[in-house]
Scaffold this motif. Structure first.
Motif, PDB file in Angstrom:
ATOM      1  N   GLN A   1       1.236  -1.347   0.261  1.00 39.92           N
ATOM      2  CA  GLN A   1      -0.133  -0.217   0.175  1.00 39.92           C
ATOM      3  C   GLN A   1       0.816   1.113  -0.232  1.00 39.92           C
ATOM      4  OE1 GLN A   1      -2.632  -0.792   3.660  1.00 39.92           O
ATOM      5  NE2 GLN A   1      -4.435  -1.344   2.109  1.00 39.92           N
ATOM      6  N   ASN A   2       0.935   1.829  -1.482  1.00 37.86           N
ATOM      7  CA  ASN A   2       1.666   3.248  -1.200  1.00 37.86           C
ATOM      8  C   ASN A   2       1.042   4.286  -0.073  1.00 37.86           C
ATOM      9  OD1 ASN A   2      -0.226   3.893  -2.758  1.00 37.86           O
ATOM     10  ND2 ASN A   2       0.801   4.419  -4.777  1.00 37.86           N
ATOM     11  N   ALA A   3       1.545   4.265   1.025  1.00 36.88           N
ATOM     12  CA  ALA A   3       0.090   5.442   1.301  1.00 36.88           C
ATOM     13  C   ALA A   3       1.494   5.276   2.825  1.00 36.88           C
ATOM     14  CB  ALA A   3      -0.844   4.987   2.084  1.00 36.88           C
ATOM     15  N   CYS A   4       2.116   6.158   3.343  1.00 36.13           N
ATOM     16  CA  CYS A   4       3.235   6.148   4.054  1.00 36.13           C
ATOM     17  C   CYS A   4       2.609   5.900   5.707  1.00 36.13           C
ATOM     18  CB  CYS A   4       4.179   7.886   4.054  1.00 36.13           C
ATOM     19  SG  CYS A   4       5.444   7.899   5.002  1.00 36.13           S
ATOM     20  N   THR A   5       3.392   5.197   6.600  1.00 35.30           N
ATOM     21  CA  THR A   5       3.019   5.189   7.869  1.00 35.30           C
ATOM     22  C   THR A   5       2.906   6.258   8.477  1.00 35.30           C
ATOM     23  OG1 THR A   5       5.199   4.122   8.366  1.00 35.30           O
ATOM     24  CG2 THR A   5       2.813   3.018   7.282  1.00 35.30           C
ATOM     25  N   HIS A   6       4.330   7.161   8.306  1.00 37.91           N
ATOM     26  CA  HIS A   6       3.767   8.443   8.965  1.00 37.91           C
ATOM     27  C   HIS A   6       2.474   9.402   9.099  1.00 37.91           C
ATOM     28  CE1 HIS A   6       5.475  12.733   9.564  1.00 37.91           C
ATOM     29  NE2 HIS A   6       5.163  12.184  10.569  1.00 37.91           N
ATOM     30  N   LEU A   7       2.215  10.322   7.885  1.00 34.87           N
ATOM     31  CA  LEU A   7       1.148  10.990   7.784  1.00 34.87           C
ATOM     32  C   LEU A   7       0.649  10.605   6.427  1.00 34.87           C
ATOM     33  CD1 LEU A   7       2.612  14.039   8.889  1.00 34.87           C
ATOM     34  CD2 LEU A   7       1.061  13.068  10.079  1.00 34.87           C
ATOM     35  N   ARG A   8       0.453   9.533   5.303  1.00 30.85           N
ATOM     36  CA  ARG A   8      -0.285   8.606   5.114  1.00 30.85           C
ATOM     37  C   ARG A   8       0.184   9.749   3.328  1.00 30.85           C
ATOM     38  NH1 ARG A   8      -3.104   5.015   5.225  1.00 30.85           N
ATOM     39  NH2 ARG A   8      -4.344   5.091   3.426  1.00 30.85           N
ATOM     40  N   CYS A   9       0.869  10.378   3.472  1.00 34.93           N
ATOM     41  CA  CYS A   9       1.596  10.681   1.500  1.00 34.93           C
ATOM     42  C   CYS A   9       1.642   9.547   0.771  1.00 34.93           C
ATOM     43  CB  CYS A   9       2.138  11.724   1.805  1.00 34.93           C
ATOM     44  SG  CYS A   9       2.729  13.252   3.252  1.00 34.93           S
ATOM     45  N   PRO A  10       1.638   9.693   0.352  1.00 33.51           N
ATOM     46  CA  PRO A  10       2.575   8.500  -1.753  1.00 33.51           C
ATOM     47  C   PRO A  10       3.653   8.273  -1.051  1.00 33.51           C
ATOM     48  CG  PRO A  10       1.426  10.913  -2.469  1.00 33.51           C
ATOM     49  CD  PRO A  10       1.416  11.567  -0.650  1.00 33.51           C
ATOM     50  N   VAL A  11       3.279   7.420  -1.256  1.00 32.40           N
ATOM     51  CA  VAL A  11       4.847   6.551  -1.519  1.00 32.40           C
ATOM     52  C   VAL A  11       5.353   6.411  -2.857  1.00 32.40           C
ATOM     53  CG1 VAL A  11       6.346   5.099  -1.155  1.00 32.40           C
ATOM     54  CG2 VAL A  11       4.863   6.349   1.242  1.00 32.40           C
ATOM     55  N   TYR A  12       6.335   6.867  -3.435  1.00 33.24           N
ATOM     56  CA  TYR A  12       6.724   6.653  -4.394  1.00 33.24           C
ATOM     57  C   TYR A  12       8.261   5.402  -5.052  1.00 33.24           C
ATOM     58  CZ  TYR A  12       3.513  10.421  -5.835  1.00 33.24           C
ATOM     59  OH  TYR A  12       2.405  11.350  -5.301  1.00 33.24           O
ATOM     60  N   TRP A  13       7.631   5.219  -5.935  1.00 35.26           N
ATOM     61  CA  TRP A  13       9.048   3.876  -6.443  1.00 35.26           C
ATOM     62  C   TRP A  13       9.952   4.806  -7.217  1.00 35.26           C
ATOM     63  CZ3 TRP A  13      12.186   0.598  -5.648  1.00 35.26           C
ATOM     64  CH2 TRP A  13      12.804  -0.857  -6.529  1.00 35.26           C
ATOM     65  N   VAL A  14      10.703   5.142  -6.748  1.00 38.23           N
ATOM     66  CA  VAL A  14      11.978   5.614  -7.965  1.00 38.23           C
ATOM     67  C   VAL A  14      13.099   4.532  -7.740  1.00 38.23           C
ATOM     68  CG1 VAL A  14      13.809   7.664  -7.476  1.00 38.23           C
ATOM     69  CG2 VAL A  14      11.977   7.784  -5.889  1.00 38.23           C
ATOM     70  N   LYS A  15      12.925   4.225  -9.919  1.00 36.03           N
ATOM     71  CA  LYS A  15      13.684   3.496  -9.968  1.00 36.03           C
ATOM     72  C   LYS A  15      14.911   3.697 -10.349  1.00 36.03           C
ATOM     73  CE  LYS A  15      14.111   1.007 -14.933  1.00 36.03           C
ATOM     74  NZ  LYS A  15      13.492   1.045 -15.678  1.00 36.03           N
ATOM     75  N   ASP A  16      15.424   4.386 -10.524  1.00 31.93           N
ATOM     76  CA  ASP A  16      17.013   4.691 -10.652  1.00 31.93           C
ATOM     77  C   ASP A  16      17.734   5.176  -9.004  1.00 31.93           C
ATOM     78  OD1 ASP A  16      16.675   5.721 -13.315  1.00 31.93           O
ATOM     79  OD2 ASP A  16      16.340   8.085 -12.522  1.00 31.93           O
TER      80      ASP A  16
END
Length: 174
Positions: free
Chosen positions: A108-123
């Motif tokens: 689930q891509n909601a940060c466990t701190h304040l539920r901001c979206p988490v993104y995959w940074v491929k580089d």
């Protein structure tokens, strides 16, 4: 000798001589507190069924099964790429990441701190929360930097018939 009309007798000479005890309010301080405690008790008892339902729901989340959800076809996701999807409901945003030829992880891509979206940074090969510079390990979902203290909830995936499916949510256990 005639008494004056506006004088007070000596035995009634105090500051409460003008109070007529029969006309006082029926609700004094003690009565008010009894009413307040009674109302709080009625509220507590009336909300008990809802609290019980909520507790049952929360305690059963780890065992809750959801229907399988097709995320993507394997051929459409290159190694190192990610796919955003919604699971277990349309309001729960998630991300699938292909780490290897036959290795997929999803969170689930909601940060466990304040539920901001988490993104995959491929580089950088890491999951990043841009709000407070939180970072998560892609293999475990555990926080590696920033304010988050809990890992991202993992979504268990399986592959079959050339597709990747979300099958359940693995809940965080303290």
């Amino acid at each position: 000798m005639a008494e004056k009309k506006n004088t007070v007798r000596v035995e009634d000479d105090n500051y409460t001589h003008n109070i007529d005890r029969n006309n006082e309010r029926a609700l004094d301080r003690r009565g008010f507190m009894k009413t307040l405690v009674g109302a709080a008790g009625v509220f507590a008892v009336s909300s008990l069924p809802w609290g019980t339902i909520a507790a049952k729901e929360l305690m059963g989340l780890a065992d809750k099964e959801y229907p399988e959800h097709k995320i993507a076809d394997i051929k459409d996701v290159k190694v190192g790429d990610s796919v955003e999807f919604h699971y277990p409901s349309e309001h729960d945003s998630a991300v699938l990441i292909r780490l290897g030829e036959n290795e997929f992880v999803a969170y689930q891509n909601a940060c466990t701190h304040l539920r901001c979206p988490v993104y995959w940074v491929k580089d950088q090969q890491e999951m990043v929360c841009p709000c407070h510079h939180g970072k998560f390990d892609v293999k475990t979902g555990a926080p590696t930097a920033g304010p988050p203290r809990r890992p991202l909830p993992e979504i268990i995936v399986k592959t079959k018939q050339g597709s990747v499916f979300a099958v359940r949510v693995k809940r965080y256990e303290a």
